[in-house]
Design a protein around this motif. Structure first.
Motif, PDB file in Angstrom:
ATOM      1  N   ALA A  14       0.813  -1.217   0.000  1.00  0.00           N
ATOM      2  CA  ALA A  14       0.000   0.000   0.000  1.00  0.00           C
ATOM      3  C   ALA A  14       0.847   1.268   0.000  1.00  0.00           C
ATOM      4  CB  ALA A  14      -0.938  -0.003   1.207  1.00  0.00           C
ATOM      5  N   CYS A  15       1.983   1.263   0.700  1.00  0.00           N
ATOM      6  CA  CYS A  15       2.721   2.514   0.860  1.00  0.00           C
ATOM      7  C   CYS A  15       3.748   2.760  -0.243  1.00  0.00           C
ATOM      8  CB  CYS A  15       3.399   2.561   2.226  1.00  0.00           C
ATOM      9  SG  CYS A  15       4.708   1.356   2.464  1.00  0.00           S
ATOM     10  N   THR A  16       4.101   1.734  -1.038  1.00  0.00           N
ATOM     11  CA  THR A  16       5.146   1.922  -2.054  1.00  0.00           C
ATOM     12  C   THR A  16       4.803   3.005  -3.080  1.00  0.00           C
ATOM     13  OG1 THR A  16       5.976  -0.333  -1.796  1.00  0.00           O
ATOM     14  CG2 THR A  16       6.481   0.783  -3.864  1.00  0.00           C
ATOM     15  N   PRO A  17       3.606   3.031  -3.699  1.00  0.00           N
ATOM     16  CA  PRO A  17       3.318   4.105  -4.669  1.00  0.00           C
ATOM     17  C   PRO A  17       3.410   5.496  -4.052  1.00  0.00           C
ATOM     18  CG  PRO A  17       1.683   2.352  -4.838  1.00  0.00           C
ATOM     19  CD  PRO A  17       2.475   2.082  -3.607  1.00  0.00           C
ATOM     20  N   LEU A  18       2.997   5.641  -2.793  1.00  0.00           N
ATOM     21  CA  LEU A  18       3.072   6.936  -2.125  1.00  0.00           C
ATOM     22  C   LEU A  18       4.518   7.333  -1.857  1.00  0.00           C
ATOM     23  CD1 LEU A  18       0.143   6.441   0.428  1.00  0.00           C
ATOM     24  CD2 LEU A  18       0.078   7.622  -1.780  1.00  0.00           C
ATOM     25  N   ILE A  19       5.366   6.349  -1.566  1.00  0.00           N
ATOM     26  CA  ILE A  19       6.796   6.627  -1.371  1.00  0.00           C
ATOM     27  C   ILE A  19       7.399   7.201  -2.648  1.00  0.00           C
ATOM     28  CG2 ILE A  19       9.058   5.575  -0.970  1.00  0.00           C
ATOM     29  CD1 ILE A  19       7.720   3.575   0.872  1.00  0.00           C
ATOM     30  N   VAL A  20       7.049   6.607  -3.789  1.00  0.00           N
ATOM     31  CA  VAL A  20       7.591   7.054  -5.071  1.00  0.00           C
ATOM     32  C   VAL A  20       7.228   8.515  -5.323  1.00  0.00           C
ATOM     33  CG1 VAL A  20       7.500   6.705  -7.566  1.00  0.00           C
ATOM     34  CG2 VAL A  20       7.588   4.726  -6.039  1.00  0.00           C
ATOM     35  N   VAL A  21       5.976   8.872  -5.072  1.00  0.00           N
ATOM     36  CA  VAL A  21       5.525  10.249  -5.319  1.00  0.00           C
ATOM     37  C   VAL A  21       6.247  11.230  -4.393  1.00  0.00           C
ATOM     38  CG1 VAL A  21       3.543  11.804  -5.207  1.00  0.00           C
ATOM     39  CG2 VAL A  21       3.274   9.509  -6.159  1.00  0.00           C
TER      40      VAL A  21
END
Length: 471
Positions: free
Chosen positions: A81-88
Motif C-alpha cells: 500500500a505505501c510503495t506508490p506513495l513513497i515514489v511520489v
C-alpha cells in the motif's frame, strides 16, 4: 529457505537503501547549493524529517501489531500500500518548485512524508525476517543476502545519482587558480548554474529521482512474487498478543535490547554524519570536488563486496567480535582530515566501506537474537516482533536526525555560504570535525557499550535449543 526466496526478500528492501543513500550523500548539498536555502533551514528540514520518520515508527508498530492475517500475510499489505506513495513523495523531494519564499516548507513537507512512508515500509519489511524461518542460521543467511543486495542497490543508485548530478556541483568559476588570481573577491564569485537549459541542474536531480522511484516499483513486485510470509510458527493457540504499550515497556526494559540499541544508535549516527558531510568535505575542505562521486562509488563497492566476508567472520568468530571492524574507519578518517591527499582519500573510502558494511550487517543480524531471547523469557506472548523492530528504528532515526540537525546548524553557525567557491576557514574546520572527530568519538562510545551486550554465541545456541523444545 531457497536461494530464490532469500534473493527476492533481499531485493525487496534494496529500493529503500537506494533512496536513503542518495539522500544521505546528496540531500544536504542539494538543499544548500541547488535549492539555495540557508544552512539553518536545511538543518530544520533534515532534523524534522528524520524526527517525523522516527515518530512514525512506534505508530507503525502499533497498527501493524494489531493487523489481522490476510491471504498474503499480515505484513505484506502494508508494504504494497505505501510503495506508490513513497515514489511520489521521493520524486517531489528532489523537485525545485517555481517559487522561492516557501521553498523550505516544500522540502520539509515532502521529506517528512518520505521519511514517514518509508517507515511504514521498513518496519514490516525488517520484521518479516522473523516470519521467514524459525532457524537462526537461516535468518542470519537471509539477513546477509539482504544486506548484500541492499548495498549493491545502494551502489547502483548512488553511483547513478553521483554521476548524473556531479556536473551540478562543478562550476567553471571554481576552476580558477587562486594563486594566480590575487583578488580576494574570487572567494565570493557564486557558482550558481548558468540560465536553465533542458538538462539544467534541477532537471538532472529530478531525472535521478524518477529513476530511483522506478526501482521502488520493481522491488515491491519481486518481493510480493518471491516471498511467502509465514505466521508465527511456534505460537500456541492459547497465546495472546502482547498489547503494544505493554510490549513497548517490556522491550525498553529488556537488557540485551537496551545495550544493542544504545550501541548502534551512536554508531549509526556516526555513519550518517560521515555520509552527509563527505560530499561537502570533498568539495570545500579537501579540494576533491571532481572526485566525490568516485569516492562515493568506492565506499559502496567496498561495502558490497565485504558483506559476505563479514557474514563468514561473524559465523566463525562471533557477532560481538565482528563489531571491531566498525572501528577501522576511525584512524583513516582522521588521517584524511589532516592530510587531504587524493590517493589517501580513495584508501579511506575503501576502508570506510568495510566499516560501513559491518555497521549495516551486525545490528540486523543481532536483533533477531534479542527477539528470540525475549521470546524465551515471555513464552506465552506473541506479536512482539514489530514492537522490537519499530522501536529500534525509532531510536536510530532520532539519533541520526539530531546528529544531522546539529551538523547543518554548525555549518550555519560557522558561516557557510551557498554558491561560493571557497568557504570561510571556520566552515572548513567544522567539516573536518564532522568528518573526523565526532564520528570517532561516537563509534568508540558505541563499541564500549557493546562490550556489555550479554548475548554470546554460547547463550545464542542455548536459546535456539530452548525454543526448539518449546516448539
Amino acid at each position: 529457505l531457497s536461494i530464490c526466496s532469500k534473493l527476492c526478500y533481499a531485493i525487496g528492501g534494496a529500493p529503500n537503501q537506494v533512496a536513503g543513500s542518495a539522500a544521505a550523500f546528496f540531500l544536504q548539498i542539494y538543499l544548500l547549493d541547488i535549492a539555495h536555502i540557508t544552512p539553518f533551514q536545511a538543518s530544520l528540514v533534515l532534523f524534522i524529517g528524520k524526527a517525523s520518520g522516527a515518530v512514525t515508527d512506534p505508530v507503525a508498530g502499533f497498527f501493524i501489531s494489531k493487523s489481522r492475517w490476510t491471504k498474503i500475510g499480515r505484513l505484506m499489505p502494508w508494504m504494497l500500500a505505501c510503495t506508490p506513495l513513497i515514489v511520489v513523495s521521493y520524486f517531489f523531494m528532489w523537485y525545485l518548485p517555481p517559487f522561492v519564499s516557501g521553498r523550505v516548507i516544500w522540502y520539509l513537507t515532502f521529506y517528512c512524508l518520505f521519511q514517514a512512508l518509508t517507515t511504514l515500509f521498513q518496519v514490516p519489511y525488517s520484521a518479516l525476517t522473523m516470519f521467514l524461518s524459525t532457524d537462526q542460521e537461516e535468518r542470519d543467511s537471509a539477513t546477509a543476502y539482504r544486506m548484500t543486495v541492499e548495498v549493491l542497490g545502494t551502489l547502483i543508485g548512488a553511483a547513478l545519482q553521483g554521476q548524473i548530478v556531479a556536473s551540478a556541483h562543478v562550476s567553471h568559476h571554481c576552476t580558477v587558480n587562486p594563486s594566480v588570481n590575487k583578488n580576494d573577491s574570487w572567494n565570493d564569485i557564486p557558482s550558481f548554474p548558468d540560465p536553465p537549459d533542458p538538462l539544467s541542474d534541477q532537471a538532472i536531480y529530478t531525472i535521478a529521482a524518477g529513476v530511483i522511484g522506478g526501482v521502488y516499483l520493481l522491488g515491491i513486485v519481486i518481493l510480493f512474487l518471491g516471498v511467502k510470509e509465514k505466521d508465527d510458527p511456534y505460537a500456541l493457540s492459547s497465546d495472546r498478543t502482547i498489547p503494544f504499550c505493554k510490549g513497548l515497556g517490556l522491550t525498553v526494559k529488556h537488557g540485551p535490547y537496551v545495550k544493542l540499541t544504545a550501541s548502534f544508535l551512536l554508531i549509526s549516527t556516526a555513519v550518517q554524519l560521515e555520509q552527509s558531510n563527505l560530499v561537502l568535505f570533498c568539495t570545500h575542505a579537501a579540494d576533491l570536488r571532481n572526485h566525490f562521486q568516485y569516492l562515493v562509488v568506492t565506499i559502496l563497492v567496498s561495502a558490497a563486496v565485504s558483506i559476505p566476508f563479514w557474514q563468514k567472520f561473524l559465523q566463525r568468530f562471533g557477532k560481538k567480535c565482528a563489531a571491531c571492524g566498525i572501528s577501522w574507519m576511525i584512524p583513516f578518517a582522521v588521517l584524511l582530515v589532516t592530510i587531504p591527499d587524493l590517493i589517501l582519500a580513495y584508501f579511506v573510502a575503501f576502508v570506510s566501506g568495510l566499516s560501513i558494511a559491518a555497521s549495516l550487517l551486525l545490528p540486523w543480524s543481532m536483533l533477531p537474537d534479542v527477539v528470540d531471547n525475549f521470546r524465551l523469557q515471555n513464552p506465552h506472548g506473541k506479536g512482539h516482533e514489530t514492537i522490537f523492530y519499530s522501536s529500534y528504528v525509532f531510536f536510530t532515526k532520532m539519533s541520526a536526525g539530531i546528529g544531522l540537525g546539529i551538523s547543518a546548524a554548525g555549518l550555519e553557525f560557522t558561516g557557510y555560504k551557498p554558491g561560493i567557491c571557497r568557504q570561510p576557514n571556520d566552515v572548513i574546520l567544522a567539516l573536518k570535525i564532522l568528518i573526523g572527530v565526532v564520528p570517532a568519538i561516537l563509534i568508540l562510545l558505541g563499541l564500549f557499550i557493546l562490550l556489555f551486550y550479554p548475548i554470546t554465541e554460547e547463550s545464542r545456541k542455548e536459546t535456539k535449543l530452548a525454543l526448539e523444545v518449546l516448539r
